[in-house]
Design a protein around this motif. Structure first.
Motif, short mmCIF file in Angstrom:
data_model
loop_
_atom_site.label_atom_id
_atom_site.label_comp_id
_atom_site.label_asym_id
_atom_site.label_seq_id
_atom_site.Cartn_x
_atom_site.Cartn_y
_atom_site.Cartn_z
N ALA A 195 11.76 13.94 15.09
CA ALA A 195 13.11 13.48 15.89
C ALA A 195 12.74 12.71 17.08
O ALA A 195 13.50 12.25 17.84
N SER A 196 11.32 12.74 17.40
CA SER A 196 10.97 11.76 18.41
C SER A 196 10.63 10.39 18.28
O SER A 196 10.49 9.55 18.94
N GLY A 197 10.58 10.14 16.76
CA GLY A 197 10.52 8.58 16.47
C GLY A 197 8.84 8.50 16.46
O GLY A 197 8.05 9.43 16.75
N GLN A 198 8.63 7.21 16.40
CA GLN A 198 7.19 6.91 16.32
C GLN A 198 6.86 6.53 17.78
O GLN A 198 7.30 5.61 18.30
N PRO A 199 5.53 6.76 18.26
CA PRO A 199 5.11 6.20 19.61
C PRO A 199 5.02 4.50 19.25
O PRO A 199 4.45 4.04 18.16
N ASP A 200 4.99 4.08 20.39
CA ASP A 200 4.52 2.46 20.57
C ASP A 200 3.57 2.07 21.77
O ASP A 200 3.44 2.94 22.55
N ASP A 201 4.01 0.72 22.01
CA ASP A 201 3.09 0.29 23.12
C ASP A 201 3.86 0.68 24.54
O ASP A 201 3.12 0.77 25.51
N SER A 202 5.01 1.20 24.32
CA SER A 202 5.71 1.90 25.68
C SER A 202 5.26 3.28 25.89
O SER A 202 5.39 3.80 27.14
N THR A 203 4.67 3.92 24.93
CA THR A 203 4.34 5.24 25.44
C THR A 203 3.18 5.44 26.26
O THR A 203 2.08 5.18 26.02
N PRO A 204 3.16 5.90 27.35
CA PRO A 204 2.01 6.33 28.31
C PRO A 204 0.98 7.18 27.75
O PRO A 204 1.22 8.38 27.14
#
Length: 222
Positions: A195-204
């Motif tokens: 439910a968190s979705g996938q991390p991307d370049d915005s993920t610290p």
């Protein structure tokens, strides 16, 4: 008290593993015991993939029933999925009882109810899997808790024969009548997805965005 780690003297390999029973430890190190807490943070491996991390007591500490508690601060960012849970894989086949004391879909976003517009977690859920594949024993989304990354909070379970009661900062938030008699070991992890979705370049990434655990404590009933 049957188990206590206050994370004051480094990572204790006599009670903790840094991976699961079925997988090798990731080569990219994204955890440490520093400044009185265990920290697990989002990191990328040399191929650019986000590195999951599991810390557990499999083979080193098990218990059936009792009171289980952590004090922790959660990470932020799309895709992050921290959890504190109990697990058992003693039996052959797919029977895998699991008690999720706290799992937070911290990157779910405001539309999901799990986090705010900046992907700061504002909710978590206790979830119970009885062990039979796909059989849910109970779950509850505990919402509107404020920013769970802004400070430390206590997540706890009182596990009794025939009953489980869950607590947030000492207040009961959920209970269910359910018999789960098998021993379990402790797990702390930082995963991604669901439910968190996938991390991307915005993920610290990095230590400043850790699943930060000040202690883990377990008591047995007299």
């Amino acid at each position: 008290m049957t188990f206590s780690d206050e994370f004051e003297n480094g990572f204790n390999t006599s009670v903790w593993n840094d991976t699961t029973w079925d997988k090798p430890a990731p080569e990219t190190v994204n955890y440490a015991v520093e400044d009185g807490s265990l920290k697990m943070w989002p990191a990328r491996d040399p191929q650019g993939n986000f590195v999951a991390r599991v810390i557990d007591t499999d083979g080193k500490f098990y218990q059936t029933y009792g009171y289980y508690e952590i004090e922790a601060k959660l990470p932020v960012g799309k895709g992050t999925w921290p959890a504190f849970w109990l697990y058992n894989h003693d039996e052959p086949g797919n029977f895998r009882p699991e008690i999720d004391i706290m799992e937070a879909y911290a990157g779910g976003g405001p539309a999901s109810g799990w986090s705010d517009a900046n992907f700061h977690p504002t909710a978590y859920a206790p979830t119970i899997w009885t062990g039979a594949p796909g059989v849910l024993g109970g779950t509850k989304m505990v919402m509107d808790l404020g920013d769970l990354s802004a400070g430390y909070h206590k997540y706890a379970l009182k596990w009794e024969p025939g009953k489980q009661t869950y607590y947030f900062d000492g207040k009961e938030v959920y209970s269910v009548n359910l018999e789960m008699p098998r021993r379990m070991y402790l797990m702390l992890d930082l995963l991604y997805g669901s439910a968190s979705g996938q991390p991307d370049d915005s993920t610290p990434t990095g230590k400043n965005n850790s699943f930060d655990v000040k202690y883990v404590r377990v008591w047995q009933f007299k």
